[in-house]
Design an enzyme around this catalytic site. Sequence first.
Site, PDB file in Angstrom:
ATOM      1  N   SER A 184       0.556  -5.102  -2.955  1.00  0.00           N
ATOM      2  CA  SER A 184      -0.553  -3.977  -3.091  1.00  0.00           C
ATOM      3  C   SER A 184      -1.772  -4.456  -3.094  1.00  0.00           C
ATOM      4  O   SER A 184      -2.933  -3.770  -3.253  1.00  0.00           O
ATOM      5  CB  SER A 184      -0.452  -2.886  -4.543  1.00  0.00           C
ATOM      6  OG  SER A 184      -0.166  -3.583  -5.646  1.00  0.00           O
ATOM      7  N   HIS A 212       4.492   1.171  -1.208  1.00  0.00           N
ATOM      8  CA  HIS A 212       3.470   1.207  -0.177  1.00  0.00           C
ATOM      9  C   HIS A 212       3.832   1.085   1.298  1.00  0.00           C
ATOM     10  O   HIS A 212       3.093   0.886   2.056  1.00  0.00           O
ATOM     11  CB  HIS A 212       2.320  -0.151  -0.523  1.00  0.00           C
ATOM     12  CG  HIS A 212       1.544   0.043  -1.823  1.00  0.00           C
ATOM     13  ND1 HIS A 212       0.559   1.032  -1.963  1.00  0.00           N
ATOM     14  CD2 HIS A 212       2.109  -0.286  -3.162  1.00  0.00           C
ATOM     15  CE1 HIS A 212       0.045   0.950  -3.196  1.00  0.00           C
ATOM     16  NE2 HIS A 212       0.896   0.275  -3.988  1.00  0.00           N
ATOM     17  N   LYS A 243       1.998   7.720  -3.300  1.00  0.00           N
ATOM     18  CA  LYS A 243       1.165   7.045  -2.705  1.00  0.00           C
ATOM     19  C   LYS A 243       1.159   7.993  -1.231  1.00  0.00           C
ATOM     20  O   LYS A 243       0.531   8.874  -1.277  1.00  0.00           O
ATOM     21  CB  LYS A 243       1.734   5.570  -2.306  1.00  0.00           C
ATOM     22  CG  LYS A 243       2.271   5.125  -3.445  1.00  0.00           C
ATOM     23  CD  LYS A 243       1.014   4.285  -4.124  1.00  0.00           C
ATOM     24  CE  LYS A 243       1.684   3.629  -5.184  1.00  0.00           C
ATOM     25  NZ  LYS A 243       1.044   3.742  -6.501  1.00  0.00           N
TER      26      LYS A 243
END
Length: 395
Positions: A184, A212, A243
């Site tokens: 990330s 992610h 996310k």
Amino acid sequence: MPQLDFYKKIEPEVSSFKSPYVIESGQGSYLKINGVDKLNFCSSHYLGFAEDQRLKDAVCEAVQKYGVGTGYRTLAGTHALHLKLEEAIARFKGTEAAVVFSSAYMANAAAIQTIIGKDDVLISDELNHASIIDAVRLSQVKNKFVYKHADTNDLEEKLKEASTVVKPDGDKPLMLIVTDGVFSMDGDLAPLPKIVELAKKYDALTMVDDAHGEGVLGKGGRGIVDHFGLVGEIDIEIGSLSKAFSVIGGFIAGRKTLINYYNLKARQRLFSIALTIPDTAAALKAVSILLESDAQVKKLWDNVNYLQKEFKNLGFNTGNSQTPIIPVMIGDEDKAREFSAKLFEENVFATPIVFPMVAKGKARIRVIASASHSKEDLSKGIEAFGKIGKQMQII
Ligand SMILES: Cc1ncc(COP(=O)(O)O)c(C=O)c1O
């Protein structure tokens, strides 16, 4: 008053706490702060679902029907919507089953703590997310091996060493390799195909935290496992609903037997409340949209490719990013803070990432692209970066 010394001790540190910016709008392509719209270059709502009308409608409908609260999953808290969400996630990921938790932080904790005991073996990438590090601590595993970031030669060395570990009762320990899918802070990918190959060679289980990667990588955003053509080859897949799905929650996806083991044993499921009705309904809608259409994912990648190209054209170093997480490398921590403050004056909100989030001297501005950005939004951001980059002699 007891323990006065404790309060005195923490006071100097507390005085350095700066309250964060307060957001007065939704999490769209702009964030309203102190009444001013700032271009949102810093939130992980990759697909622009945070303000999507379809999610809002799904929430309103579910809340009208079922109210807001749920309960404990093993008592009277498993709602039909939870099961629908878990089925939809399993279909999306191409796994036999899935189980939902109140965050990916919790899902990571459950995934590791439930199956790894103190005499087992845990092998982890050095840049894994804090929630994985905490999950490993929670398991109290003694045999921990940390390999250099994405370095499969070092991973193999660690696997060789780990293979010699024997449990006190003479049994073979469970061996688990854990990695983030997308890292990330850098936006780079774990070398999953080689990790899977090594796991087979050394008889280890594999776990990937795809927080992610979901909604971003692979066919229609199915994640990093799909991206590498490895569906069915990873034992434990972790996902976040906060996310790309823009809600809250996390999950573990994998074989039915394993998921049922978590259903039975995970303390994070037994002793913590289930997702609320609005969260579950919103997440279910987001996953259902992705099961039907890749339009948002395509828009995201158009924006990612455009931004990556424009940053490079301007002469910025964006590291090894292969995802919407674009680290604009600055180096010096103070310069990164100054760069971000100048961007803010230009009404662009992109946060500085400094030590200890990244190594000293590797400070950067982390830009996050989203499907909610229009081309004008992106050009405005690029223009501000160009102006400040030249002013500060970074480009
Ligand atoms: C790789 C990774 N895993 C897990 C998490 C935790 O996700 P959640 O916010 O759902 O707890 C994050 C959040 O930043 C993350 O980046």
